[in-house]
Motif scaffolding. Structure first.
Motif, short mmCIF file in Angstrom:
data_model
loop_
_atom_site.label_atom_id
_atom_site.label_comp_id
_atom_site.label_asym_id
_atom_site.label_seq_id
_atom_site.Cartn_x
_atom_site.Cartn_y
_atom_site.Cartn_z
N TRP A 38 55.36 35.20 13.71
CA TRP A 38 54.71 33.90 13.61
C TRP A 38 55.54 32.80 14.27
O TRP A 38 55.00 31.92 14.95
CB TRP A 38 54.42 33.54 12.16
CG TRP A 38 53.36 34.41 11.52
CD1 TRP A 38 53.51 35.24 10.46
CD2 TRP A 38 52.01 34.55 11.96
NE1 TRP A 38 52.34 35.89 10.19
CE2 TRP A 38 51.39 35.48 11.09
CE3 TRP A 38 51.25 33.99 12.98
CZ2 TRP A 38 50.06 35.86 11.21
CZ3 TRP A 38 49.91 34.35 13.11
CH2 TRP A 38 49.34 35.28 12.24
N LEU A 39 56.85 32.86 14.11
CA LEU A 39 57.70 31.84 14.73
C LEU A 39 57.63 31.90 16.26
O LEU A 39 57.75 30.88 16.94
CB LEU A 39 59.15 32.00 14.26
CG LEU A 39 59.42 31.69 12.78
CD1 LEU A 39 60.90 31.92 12.47
CD2 LEU A 39 59.03 30.25 12.43
N SER A 40 57.46 33.12 16.78
CA SER A 40 57.42 33.27 18.24
C SER A 40 56.19 32.60 18.86
O SER A 40 56.17 32.34 20.07
CB SER A 40 57.43 34.76 18.62
OG SER A 40 56.20 35.38 18.29
N LYS A 41 55.17 32.31 18.05
CA LYS A 41 53.95 31.72 18.56
C LYS A 41 53.99 30.18 18.56
O LYS A 41 53.07 29.54 19.06
CB LYS A 41 52.76 32.21 17.73
CG LYS A 41 52.57 33.72 17.79
CD LYS A 41 51.42 34.20 16.92
CE LYS A 41 50.07 33.89 17.51
NZ LYS A 41 49.81 34.60 18.77
N ILE A 42 55.06 29.61 18.00
CA ILE A 42 55.17 28.15 17.92
C ILE A 42 55.63 27.60 19.27
O ILE A 42 56.62 28.07 19.84
CB ILE A 42 56.15 27.74 16.80
CG1 ILE A 42 55.58 28.17 15.44
CG2 ILE A 42 56.40 26.24 16.82
CD1 ILE A 42 56.52 27.93 14.27
N ASN A 43 54.95 26.60 19.76
CA ASN A 43 55.30 26.00 21.05
C ASN A 43 56.35 24.90 20.90
O ASN A 43 57.36 24.90 21.59
CB ASN A 43 54.04 25.43 21.72
CG ASN A 43 53.08 26.52 22.16
OD1 ASN A 43 53.50 27.51 22.77
ND2 ASN A 43 51.80 26.36 21.87
N ASN A 44 56.12 23.97 19.98
CA ASN A 44 57.03 22.84 19.81
C ASN A 44 57.93 23.07 18.59
O ASN A 44 57.67 22.60 17.49
CB ASN A 44 56.23 21.54 19.64
CG ASN A 44 57.13 20.32 19.61
OD1 ASN A 44 58.33 20.39 19.90
ND2 ASN A 44 56.57 19.18 19.24
N THR A 45 59.02 23.82 18.80
CA THR A 45 59.87 24.21 17.68
C THR A 45 60.63 23.03 17.08
O THR A 45 61.03 23.08 15.92
CB THR A 45 60.88 25.28 18.12
OG1 THR A 45 61.73 24.74 19.14
CG2 THR A 45 60.17 26.51 18.66
N GLU A 46 60.86 21.98 17.86
CA GLU A 46 61.65 20.85 17.37
C GLU A 46 60.96 20.09 16.25
O GLU A 46 61.58 19.30 15.54
CB GLU A 46 61.96 19.91 18.53
CG GLU A 46 62.87 20.53 19.59
CD GLU A 46 63.17 19.57 20.72
OE1 GLU A 46 62.71 18.41 20.64
OE2 GLU A 46 63.85 19.97 21.67
N THR A 47 59.67 20.33 16.07
CA THR A 47 58.91 19.66 15.01
C THR A 47 59.35 20.13 13.63
O THR A 47 59.24 19.40 12.64
CB THR A 47 57.41 19.93 15.19
OG1 THR A 47 57.02 19.52 16.50
CG2 THR A 47 56.58 19.19 14.16
N PHE A 48 59.90 21.34 13.54
CA PHE A 48 60.15 21.98 12.24
C PHE A 48 61.65 22.12 12.00
O PHE A 48 62.33 22.87 12.68
CB PHE A 48 59.46 23.34 12.18
CG PHE A 48 58.00 23.28 12.54
CD1 PHE A 48 57.08 22.83 11.61
CD2 PHE A 48 57.57 23.61 13.81
CE1 PHE A 48 55.74 22.75 11.93
CE2 PHE A 48 56.23 23.53 14.15
CZ PHE A 48 55.31 23.09 13.20
N THR A 49 62.14 21.38 10.98
CA THR A 49 63.58 21.37 10.72
C THR A 49 64.11 22.73 10.26
O THR A 49 65.28 23.04 10.44
CB THR A 49 63.93 20.31 9.65
OG1 THR A 49 63.20 20.61 8.45
CG2 THR A 49 63.59 18.92 10.13
N LYS A 50 63.24 23.56 9.68
CA LYS A 50 63.69 24.86 9.18
C LYS A 50 63.39 26.01 10.14
O LYS A 50 63.57 27.17 9.80
CB LYS A 50 63.05 25.15 7.81
CG LYS A 50 63.60 24.27 6.69
CD LYS A 50 63.11 24.75 5.33
CE LYS A 50 63.76 23.93 4.22
NZ LYS A 50 63.34 24.40 2.88
N PHE A 51 62.95 25.69 11.36
CA PHE A 51 62.60 26.74 12.30
C PHE A 51 63.78 27.67 12.56
O PHE A 51 63.68 28.90 12.45
CB PHE A 51 62.11 26.13 13.63
CG PHE A 51 61.85 27.16 14.70
CD1 PHE A 51 60.61 27.79 14.78
CD2 PHE A 51 62.83 27.50 15.62
CE1 PHE A 51 60.36 28.74 15.76
CE2 PHE A 51 62.59 28.45 16.60
CZ PHE A 51 61.35 29.07 16.67
#
Length: 222
Positions: A38-51
């Motif tokens: 699921w994490l690999s599908k995120i485009n804008n990772t900087e939005t999520f502090t716990k990424f």
């Protein structure tokens, strides 16, 4: 959440948030492969502090040590007071034999969250590795006081008392472990060491033999 994902695809909602929430659900379920998916599908990772934290833990659990290290370091830069990040980074350093580097990392985890038994056990383990046995015993004892039935803490206390020459205390603690788990090769092996140190060779042989019978691959008992 899967239904929300379908709606998001249909209606143009923020799929990144949905993917991250799905990863969060898998984190609770400890399905680390699905977390990475699921994490690999995120485009804008900087939005999520716990990424980076989520990905670091998942990479660690899946054996991707280098990737986990980089993610956890990035996670600390974002959230420097998250004790679990320190804990997992410490585990990597410990398991790769970098005990002196792991020590301050585990100390910080305990400082931030002193009520976490696992953190005290991790710190006790690394203190033992660097021959700070009295301090190691202190943290095993704290862990045991927090969770009286924690066998890792009891084993640690038993082994440390043996190293410190407190043989009867060590025997009593190993016996407490065996009262809870009659199939502990570590407890029988430790008991054998205590008897051997006291030149009670028949009792030592009996306990080493029990250890080997329970786990034929338990090399220290041979």
């Amino acid at each position: 959440l899967l239904k929300a994902k379908e709606l998001g695809e249909d209606q143009g909602n923020n799929l990144d948030t949905i993917y991250f929430n799905l990863a969060g659900v898998e984190m609770l379920k400890k399905d680390f492969t699905s977390i990475l998916y699921w994490l690999s599908k995120i485009n804008n990772t900087e939005t999520f502090t716990k990424f980076h934290y989520f990905r670091g833990v998942a990479n660690y659990q899946n054996g991707n040590i280098h990737e986990a290290t980089m993610d956890l370091i990035s996670a600390l830069e974002i959230d420097p007071r998250n004790a679990d990040i320190y804990f997992h980074l410490g585990l990597i350093l410990y398991e790769t034999g970098s005990f002196n580097d792991a020590l301050p990392i585990f100390e910080e985890a305990v400082k931030l969250t002193p009520g976490a038994t696992a953190y005290h056990i991790a710190l006790a383990n690394v203190l033992e590795k660097v021959n700070r046995n009295k301090q190691s015993l202190t943290h095993f004892t704290i862990a045991k006081n927090q969770e009286p039935e924690n066998l890792h803490a009891l084993l640690g206390m038993a082994n440390l008392n043996f190293k410190l020459g407190k043989y009867q205390t060590s025997i009593n603690l190993f016996q407490k472990v065996l009262d809870e788990d009659r199939n502990s090769p570590d407890a029988y092996y430790g008991m054998g060491n205590v008897f051997y140190a006291q030149k009670q060779y028949d009792d030592a042989t009996e306990n080493y033999s029990r250890s080997i019978k329970l786990n034929p691959n338990f090399a220290p008992a041979y």
